[in-house]
Design a protein around this motif. Structure first.
Motif, short mmCIF file in Angstrom:
data_model
loop_
_atom_site.label_atom_id
_atom_site.label_comp_id
_atom_site.label_asym_id
_atom_site.label_seq_id
_atom_site.Cartn_x
_atom_site.Cartn_y
_atom_site.Cartn_z
N GLU A 60 -8.10 7.81 -11.95
CA GLU A 60 -8.89 6.88 -11.14
C GLU A 60 -9.35 5.69 -11.96
OE1 GLU A 60 -10.69 9.69 -7.60
OE2 GLU A 60 -11.83 9.52 -9.49
N VAL B 95 -6.01 4.02 -9.58
CA VAL B 95 -5.26 4.81 -8.60
C VAL B 95 -6.23 5.70 -7.83
CG1 VAL B 95 -3.49 6.59 -8.28
CG2 VAL B 95 -3.19 4.80 -10.03
N THR B 96 -6.19 5.64 -6.52
CA THR B 96 -7.03 6.50 -5.69
C THR B 96 -6.44 7.91 -5.66
OG1 THR B 96 -7.62 4.62 -4.30
CG2 THR B 96 -8.02 6.80 -3.38
N VAL C 180 1.37 5.44 -0.67
CA VAL C 180 0.80 6.79 -0.79
C VAL C 180 1.85 7.68 -1.42
CG1 VAL C 180 0.10 8.83 0.50
CG2 VAL C 180 -0.85 6.62 1.09
N ARG D 120 0.84 -1.19 0.00
CA ARG D 120 0.00 0.00 0.00
C ARG D 120 0.88 1.24 0.00
NH1 ARG D 120 -2.78 -1.91 5.41
NH2 ARG D 120 -0.53 -2.18 5.71
N ASP E 124 -0.92 -1.07 -4.49
CA ASP E 124 -2.09 -0.19 -4.35
C ASP E 124 -1.57 1.23 -4.14
OD1 ASP E 124 -3.86 -2.33 -4.51
OD2 ASP E 124 -3.75 -2.71 -2.36
N SER E 125 -1.87 2.13 -5.06
CA SER E 125 -1.32 3.48 -4.95
C SER E 125 -2.41 4.51 -4.79
CB SER E 125 -0.45 3.81 -6.18
OG SER E 125 -1.18 3.67 -7.37
N GLU E 126 -2.10 5.50 -3.97
CA GLU E 126 -3.02 6.61 -3.69
C GLU E 126 -2.25 7.91 -3.77
OE1 GLU E 126 -6.10 8.04 -0.13
OE2 GLU E 126 -5.07 6.12 -0.01
N ALA F 111 2.83 7.06 -9.27
CA ALA F 111 1.63 6.28 -8.98
C ALA F 111 1.39 5.22 -10.05
CB ALA F 111 0.42 7.21 -8.87
N ARG G 107 -6.80 11.84 -3.86
CA ARG G 107 -7.36 12.79 -2.89
C ARG G 107 -6.77 14.17 -3.19
NH1 ARG G 107 -8.08 10.52 3.23
NH2 ARG G 107 -8.01 8.28 2.82
N THR H 119 -5.12 6.59 6.78
CA THR H 119 -5.11 5.41 5.93
C THR H 119 -3.88 4.60 6.27
OG1 THR H 119 -5.24 4.63 3.63
CG2 THR H 119 -3.83 6.52 4.03
#
Length: 205
Positions: free
Chosen positions: A120, A124-125, A71, A69, A92-94, A83, A127, A152
């Motif tokens: 997205e 890719v998440t 970020v 995970r 899993d990238s955010e 990302a 914010r 997170t």
């Protein structure tokens, strides 16, 4: 000599190296480059926090296990590239961006929203409008806490928040500096010392 330069003596036009070597110059060219910028966030020193700038950084990313995970702090071009690289590596990238849209210096609100949909759609998440409060963990990063106290769980944090010029040598030599760093130069890359030029990421026009 392969040694780092430690001091510039402008009055005598000498360059001092770490091994004691002294070289005289008639003209000096500063091509000092830059270093990744890491904001002063609590926990930024933890194991598992890295930057995305050098080949060593890329190798560290390739060493991450599938499903890690990650970020990425920074929604500019470099952050989005990181990302996508992590996505290809089955992580899993955010992406976390402080500004209200991705790539805030390059595109407007409409372009930012369109880009967000595309990113997205890749899985890719994203914010935006989100500030990081701290990075949590004992010796290794475990959580990312945001300004609104939401959080997170993470295994790795990657800073892609731009660069800062490596201008310490020039600053210590008394050359004129830009407001945000870098050596001030004219259109011919000449500093305020007629014997010294600066080029590349350390130069500030």
């Amino acid at each position: 000599s392969g040694q780092a330069v430690t001091r510039i003596d402008r009055a005598r036009r000498l360059v001092h190296a770490a091994d004691g070597t002294v070289a005289r110059y008639d003209r000096l060219l500063l091509a000092l480059g830059s270093t990744p910028y890491v904001p002063d966030i609590p926990g930024a020193h933890l194991d598992g926090v890295m930057t995305y700038r050098t080949i060593e950084d890329v190798r560290a990313m390739h060493a991450l296990p599938a499903g890690a995970r990650a970020v990425i702090i920074g929604g500019g071009l470099l952050g989005l590239e990181a990302a996508n690289a992590l996505r290809v590596l089955d992580c899993d990238s955010e992406v976390i961006e402080f500004a209200p849209r991705l790539m805030p210096l390059q595109i407007d609100d409409g372009g930012g929203e369109a880009l967000r949909r595309l990113i997205e759609a890749l899985g890719v998440t994203v914010r935006v409008g989100t500030a990081t409060k701290e990075i949590g963990g004992d010796e290794r990063v475990r959580t990312m806490v945001f300004a609104d106290d939401s959080h997170t769980d993470v295994d790795v944090v990657i800073f892609a928040t731009g660069v800062r010029p490596r201008d310490e040598l020039a600053r210590n030599a008394g050359l004129s500096m830009g407001e945000r760093g870098g050596v001030i130069v004219d259109d011919s890359c000449l500093t305020d010392d007629p014997a010294i030029h600066a080029i590349g990421e350390v130069a500030c026009i």
